[in-house]
Write a protein that holds these residues in place. Structure first.
Motif, PDB file in Angstrom:
ATOM      1  N   GLN A  21      56.138  36.903  27.256  1.00  0.00           N
ATOM      2  CA  GLN A  21      57.333  37.534  27.836  1.00  0.00           C
ATOM      3  C   GLN A  21      56.992  38.663  28.808  1.00  0.00           C
ATOM      4  OE1 GLN A  21      57.698  37.016  24.062  1.00  0.00           O
ATOM      5  NE2 GLN A  21      58.182  35.013  24.908  1.00  0.00           N
ATOM      6  N   ASN A  22      55.789  38.631  29.324  1.00  0.00           N
ATOM      7  CA  ASN A  22      55.347  39.642  30.265  1.00  0.00           C
ATOM      8  C   ASN A  22      55.738  39.230  31.685  1.00  0.00           C
ATOM      9  OD1 ASN A  22      53.638  41.837  31.334  1.00  0.00           O
ATOM     10  ND2 ASN A  22      52.292  40.171  31.980  1.00  0.00           N
ATOM     11  N   PRO A  23      56.295  40.144  32.487  1.00  0.00           N
ATOM     12  CA  PRO A  23      56.658  39.799  33.869  1.00  0.00           C
ATOM     13  C   PRO A  23      55.453  39.801  34.792  1.00  0.00           C
ATOM     14  CG  PRO A  23      57.238  42.071  33.449  1.00  0.00           C
ATOM     15  CD  PRO A  23      56.728  41.515  32.145  1.00  0.00           C
ATOM     16  N   GLY A  24      54.478  38.951  34.463  1.00  0.00           N
ATOM     17  CA  GLY A  24      53.254  38.890  35.250  1.00  0.00           C
ATOM     18  C   GLY A  24      52.984  37.499  35.774  1.00  0.00           C
ATOM     19  N   ALA A  25      51.959  37.389  36.596  1.00  0.00           N
ATOM     20  CA  ALA A  25      51.673  36.138  37.295  1.00  0.00           C
ATOM     21  C   ALA A  25      51.334  34.993  36.339  1.00  0.00           C
ATOM     22  CB  ALA A  25      50.527  36.348  38.285  1.00  0.00           C
ATOM     23  N   THR A  26      50.677  35.292  35.224  1.00  0.00           N
ATOM     24  CA  THR A  26      50.293  34.229  34.293  1.00  0.00           C
ATOM     25  C   THR A  26      51.501  33.460  33.779  1.00  0.00           C
ATOM     26  OG1 THR A  26      48.360  35.510  33.595  1.00  0.00           O
ATOM     27  CG2 THR A  26      49.036  33.703  32.177  1.00  0.00           C
ATOM     28  N   GLY A  59      53.737  52.015  38.604  1.00  0.00           N
ATOM     29  CA  GLY A  59      54.902  51.326  39.141  1.00  0.00           C
ATOM     30  C   GLY A  59      55.026  49.924  38.588  1.00  0.00           C
ATOM     31  N   HIS A  60      53.915  49.202  38.516  1.00  0.00           N
ATOM     32  CA  HIS A  60      53.947  47.845  37.977  1.00  0.00           C
ATOM     33  C   HIS A  60      54.248  47.858  36.479  1.00  0.00           C
ATOM     34  CE1 HIS A  60      52.789  43.526  38.063  1.00  0.00           C
ATOM     35  NE2 HIS A  60      52.532  43.769  36.787  1.00  0.00           N
ATOM     36  N   ALA A  61      53.641  48.782  35.761  1.00  0.00           N
ATOM     37  CA  ALA A  61      53.792  48.821  34.305  1.00  0.00           C
ATOM     38  C   ALA A  61      55.180  49.277  33.862  1.00  0.00           C
ATOM     39  CB  ALA A  61      52.726  49.738  33.701  1.00  0.00           C
ATOM     40  N   LEU A  70      62.891  46.587  36.841  1.00  0.00           N
ATOM     41  CA  LEU A  70      63.009  45.831  35.595  1.00  0.00           C
ATOM     42  C   LEU A  70      63.420  46.736  34.440  1.00  0.00           C
ATOM     43  CD1 LEU A  70      59.768  43.651  35.940  1.00  0.00           C
ATOM     44  CD2 LEU A  70      62.113  43.013  36.537  1.00  0.00           C
ATOM     45  N   GLY A  71      64.080  47.829  34.766  1.00  0.00           N
ATOM     46  CA  GLY A  71      64.523  48.747  33.727  1.00  0.00           C
ATOM     47  C   GLY A  71      63.387  49.440  33.004  1.00  0.00           C
ATOM     48  N   GLY A 114      55.037  44.847  33.894  1.00  0.00           N
ATOM     49  CA  GLY A 114      53.946  44.023  33.390  1.00  0.00           C
ATOM     50  C   GLY A 114      52.761  44.836  32.903  1.00  0.00           C
ATOM     51  N   LYS A 115      51.687  44.135  32.583  1.00  0.00           N
ATOM     52  CA  LYS A 115      50.504  44.793  32.025  1.00  0.00           C
ATOM     53  C   LYS A 115      49.648  45.469  33.089  1.00  0.00           C
ATOM     54  CE  LYS A 115      50.265  41.823  27.962  1.00  0.00           C
ATOM     55  NZ  LYS A 115      49.451  40.863  27.177  1.00  0.00           N
ATOM     56  N   ALA A 116      49.877  45.162  34.346  1.00  0.00           N
ATOM     57  CA  ALA A 116      49.295  45.877  35.493  1.00  0.00           C
ATOM     58  C   ALA A 116      47.805  45.627  35.712  1.00  0.00           C
ATOM     59  CB  ALA A 116      49.547  47.382  35.374  1.00  0.00           C
TER      60      ALA A 116
END
Length: 198
Positions: free
Chosen positions: A41-46, A96-98, A103-104, A108-110
């Motif tokens: 459920q991470n908003p990352g590329a994977t 910023g990414h984390a 995204l409130g 992601g994990k950055a």
């Protein structure tokens, strides 16, 4: 960037650049799905890959790396900001990414953006070392959060022995606080060797 207001402005700009959730946007465009419902459920590329788009995964990964490399590379390599002022600039895109406001605050994990930061600072020397350490430890230990912790320790040793740059060490320590915070669920688990549990 001699004045403090300009440094603050650029740091905020780097934070906003880092906060752009490319993986979520690209995942939605490429698959029509919310990637935060896949994998961890991470908003990352994977999770773009898990949602079904290889091309989207590659594009999201490149953009997540680039937003760290661009912000830091311009400041460090082009404008010659190589003293203490680079520290907040290096942390801004990772934070910023984390903790993306888009995204409130649930970013992601950055890792990709942090990798981009080291490209901006050292081009390929420390960035490739970091990638190599992470790959090696991912093959040896699980869960992934422990592999990241061990890779960061190895990178710290390389900086201490090979670079002896206190600014790089400060950047790594502060960056690690963000990265390991995002990996806290993994770090609460007992680490194990992959071969031993296979």
């Amino acid at each position: 960037m001699d004045s403090l207001p300009y440094l603050i402005f650029y740091t905020i700009l780097a934070f906003l650049l880092g906060s752009l959730p490319f993986s979520v946007w690209i995942g939605q465009a490429a698959t029509g799905k919310d990637i935060r419902k896949y994998g961890d459920q991470n908003p990352g590329a994977t999770n773009v890959l898990r949602a079904g788009s290889r091309a989207g995964f590659l594009l999201a990964m490149i953009l997540d790396i680039s937003k760290g490399a661009l912000a830091v590379g311009l400041a460090y390599q082009v404008w010659g900001i190589q003293d203490w002022r680079i520290i907040p600039i290096t942390l801004a895109p990772v934070a910023g990414h984390a903790f993306s406001p888009f995204l409130g605050g649930k970013g992601g994990k950055a890792l990709a953006t942090a990798f981009g930061v080291w490209i901006g600072l050292t081009i390929w020397s420390l960035s490739l070392a970091a990638l190599g350490f992470l790959i090696i430890w991912r093959l040896i230990v699980r869960p992934p959060g422990w592999a990241l912790l061990l890779a960061l320790v190895c990178l710290a040793l390389v900086i201490a022995i090979g670079f002896r740059d206190p600014i790089f060490m400060i950047v790594l320590v502060l960056q690690s606080l963000i990265l390991l915070y995002k990996e806290w669920p993994d770090l609460r688990q007992r680490p194990s060797l992959r071969r031993g549990n296979s």
